[in-house]
Design an enzyme around this catalytic site. Structure first.
Site, PDB file in Angstrom:
ATOM      1  N   HIS A 222      -9.818   1.374   4.453  1.00 54.01           N
ATOM      2  CA  HIS A 222      -8.291   1.510   5.201  1.00 54.01           C
ATOM      3  C   HIS A 222      -8.834   2.504   6.620  1.00 54.01           C
ATOM      4  O   HIS A 222      -9.724   3.407   6.586  1.00 54.01           O
ATOM      5  CB  HIS A 222      -7.519   2.107   4.350  1.00 54.01           C
ATOM      6  CG  HIS A 222      -6.175   1.982   4.910  1.00 54.01           C
ATOM      7  ND1 HIS A 222      -5.713   3.075   5.912  1.00 54.01           N
ATOM      8  CD2 HIS A 222      -5.115   1.071   4.715  1.00 54.01           C
ATOM      9  CE1 HIS A 222      -4.423   2.627   6.174  1.00 54.01           C
ATOM     10  NE2 HIS A 222      -3.927   1.718   5.573  1.00 54.01           N
TER      11      HIS A 222
ATOM     12  N   SER B 163       2.762  -2.057  10.707  1.00 51.02           N
ATOM     13  CA  SER B 163       4.194  -2.121  10.951  1.00 51.02           C
ATOM     14  C   SER B 163       4.814  -3.483  10.692  1.00 51.02           C
ATOM     15  O   SER B 163       5.811  -3.917  11.369  1.00 51.02           O
ATOM     16  CB  SER B 163       4.644  -1.840  12.180  1.00 51.02           C
ATOM     17  OG  SER B 163       4.036  -0.421  12.456  1.00 51.02           O
TER      18      SER B 163
ATOM     19  N   GLU C  29      -5.787  -5.038  10.468  1.00 49.55           N
ATOM     20  CA  GLU C  29      -4.858  -3.933  10.387  1.00 49.55           C
ATOM     21  C   GLU C  29      -5.413  -3.183  11.926  1.00 49.55           C
ATOM     22  O   GLU C  29      -6.074  -2.074  11.755  1.00 49.55           O
ATOM     23  CB  GLU C  29      -4.815  -2.994   9.337  1.00 49.55           C
ATOM     24  CG  GLU C  29      -4.485  -3.589   8.120  1.00 49.55           C
ATOM     25  CD  GLU C  29      -3.926  -2.805   7.036  1.00 49.55           C
ATOM     26  OE1 GLU C  29      -2.962  -2.649   6.729  1.00 49.55           O
ATOM     27  OE2 GLU C  29      -4.606  -1.505   6.800  1.00 49.55           O
TER      28      GLU C  29
ATOM     29  N   ASN D 116       1.027  -1.230   0.102  1.00 50.11           N
ATOM     30  CA  ASN D 116       0.157   0.037  -0.013  1.00 50.11           C
ATOM     31  C   ASN D 116       0.880   1.284  -0.117  1.00 50.11           C
ATOM     32  O   ASN D 116       1.645   1.616   1.178  1.00 50.11           O
ATOM     33  CB  ASN D 116      -0.992  -0.190   1.165  1.00 50.11           C
ATOM     34  CG  ASN D 116      -1.760   1.248   1.313  1.00 50.11           C
ATOM     35  OD1 ASN D 116      -2.032   1.968   0.381  1.00 50.11           O
ATOM     36  ND2 ASN D 116      -2.284   1.539   2.138  1.00 50.11           N
TER      37      ASN D 116
ATOM     38  N   LYS E  68      -0.011   4.215  -0.224  1.00 49.49           N
ATOM     39  CA  LYS E  68      -0.658   5.253   0.265  1.00 49.49           C
ATOM     40  C   LYS E  68      -0.260   6.576  -0.853  1.00 49.49           C
ATOM     41  O   LYS E  68      -0.208   6.460  -1.872  1.00 49.49           O
ATOM     42  CB  LYS E  68      -0.260   5.590   1.766  1.00 49.49           C
ATOM     43  CG  LYS E  68      -0.263   4.658   2.321  1.00 49.49           C
ATOM     44  CD  LYS E  68      -0.235   4.926   3.998  1.00 49.49           C
ATOM     45  CE  LYS E  68       0.062   3.664   4.739  1.00 49.49           C
ATOM     46  NZ  LYS E  68      -0.281   3.856   6.170  1.00 49.49           N
TER      47      LYS E  68
ATOM     48  N   GLU F 104      -7.293   4.778   7.712  1.00 45.06           N
ATOM     49  CA  GLU F 104      -7.196   6.447   7.326  1.00 45.06           C
ATOM     50  C   GLU F 104      -8.392   6.688   6.449  1.00 45.06           C
ATOM     51  O   GLU F 104      -8.669   7.834   6.889  1.00 45.06           O
ATOM     52  CB  GLU F 104      -5.844   6.423   6.404  1.00 45.06           C
ATOM     53  CG  GLU F 104      -4.591   6.259   7.545  1.00 45.06           C
ATOM     54  CD  GLU F 104      -3.260   5.852   6.500  1.00 45.06           C
ATOM     55  OE1 GLU F 104      -3.231   5.776   5.361  1.00 45.06           O
ATOM     56  OE2 GLU F 104      -2.453   5.245   7.252  1.00 45.06           O
TER      57      GLU F 104
ATOM     58  N   GLY G 125       1.920   2.146  10.822  1.00 50.66           N
ATOM     59  CA  GLY G 125       2.745   3.511  10.496  1.00 50.66           C
ATOM     60  C   GLY G 125       3.339   3.805  11.770  1.00 50.66           C
ATOM     61  O   GLY G 125       4.166   4.810  11.889  1.00 50.66           O
TER      62      GLY G 125
HETATM   63  C1  PEP Z   1      -1.126   0.200   6.005  1.00 49.71           C
HETATM   64  O1  PEP Z   1      -1.489   1.328   5.935  1.00 49.71           O
HETATM   65  O2  PEP Z   1      -1.860  -0.608   5.346  1.00 49.71           O
HETATM   66  C2  PEP Z   1      -0.128  -0.293   6.613  1.00 49.71           C
HETATM   67  C3  PEP Z   1      -0.229  -1.417   7.009  1.00 49.71           C
HETATM   68  O3  PEP Z   1       0.979   0.582   7.000  1.00 49.71           O
HETATM   69  P1  PEP Z   1       2.339   0.501   7.687  1.00 49.71           P
HETATM   70  O4  PEP Z   1       2.818  -0.712   6.997  1.00 49.71           O
HETATM   71  O5  PEP Z   1       3.147   1.534   7.404  1.00 49.71           O
HETATM   72  O6  PEP Z   1       1.985   0.074   9.055  1.00 49.71           O
END
Ligand code: PEP
Length: 247
Positions: free
Chosen positions: A97, A209, A167, A9, A11, A99, A173
């Site tokens: 997601h 992460s 997630e 992803n 983003k 976000e 993040g």
């Molecule tokens: C994501 O935004 O889907 C995600 C998993 O981000 P990160 O790996 O940076 O935590």
């Protein structure tokens, strides 16, 4: 059924030139990626068509959008519909997601409509679910995930593929992944919910992460079919190492 999946992803990252460099790096690295791993690249909408063309001859690499509208067409300035995505060769779309849930106020109801719209045109949704830290600390994380999965499946149908990504919001993040045990517990909950609705072949990815240092341990846990990876996917070498993390 696909049972080993690594999705990047991006983003809102990468210029057009950087996107090309990453994509070329992936093509050069395909020999290093195990042949049973499905790679999905969720890029900003502006790059999807070009990426689709770049990976046209690479069936192991599929392209995903990061969002879509819940209608197929109409007066929705600035929006992109599932049928438009299909028309430029996109196969997957991230839906819900965290976000988008937090910054763009997407509700479970809206997410259920987006899933419906994707499935109408055979765009496979990658539905993200996850609890906030406050929800986990109050012990309500099981309830949140149950509500999110139930809503996501409202208009889904076991005949049409769908992917779930667990997630935890507090892990996205932050550099702090869920522990292997926390992830496995929530994946078991999700798989149980999916089974109740007769979704027995649905991959459930872990995201939050996930990186080339922890992916192998996470992917070895029961119920984890791979990862949805943000930060660690921006670098092609670290992304390739994550695809090599299945046992
Ligand atoms: C994501 O935004 O889907 C995600 C998993 O981000 P990160 O790996 O940076 O935590």
């Amino acid at each position: 059924m696909i049972n080993k999946v690594v999705a990047a992803n991006w983003k809102m990252n990468k210029t057009a030139a950087e996107a090309q460099i990453w994509a070329s790096g992936l093509i050069e690295s395909l020999d290093e990626i195990p042949s049973d791993v499905q790679v999905i690249v969720a890029a900003p909408a502006i790059y999807l068509r070009e990426l689709g063309q770049k990976f046209r001859d690479q069936p192991r690499v599929k392209i995903a959008a990061q969002n879509c509208h819940h209608e197929q067409k109409g007066a929705y300035t600035g929006e992109i519909s599932p049928s438009m995505l299909r028309s430029v060769g996109v196969d997957y779309c991230i839906i819900g997601h965290s976000e988008r849930r937090s910054m763009f106020l997407e509700t479970n109801e809206l997410i259920s409509l987006k899933v419906k719209a994707c499935l109408e045109v055979n765009l496979t949704p990658i539905v993200c679910v996850g609890e906030t830290l406050a929800e986990r600390e109050s012990g309500y994380h099981y309830g949140v995930i149950t509500e999110q999965i139930t809503a996501a499946l409202t208009f889904a149908n076991p005949e049409k593929p769908i992917i779930i990504a667990y997630e935890p919001v507090w892990a996205i993040g932050t550099g702090i992944s869920a522990t292997n045990e926390q992830a496995a517990e929530m994946h078991a909950l999700i798989l149980g919910l999916l089974a109740q609705y007769n979704f027995t072949n649905t991959p459930v990815l872990y995201g939050g992460s996930c990186n080339d240092g922890n992916a192998a341990a996470l992917f070895s846990m029961p119920g984890i079919s791979g990862g949805l990876v943000g930060t660690a996917a921006l670098n092609i070498r670290s992304f390739v190492r994550i695809t090599q993390s299945f046992s």
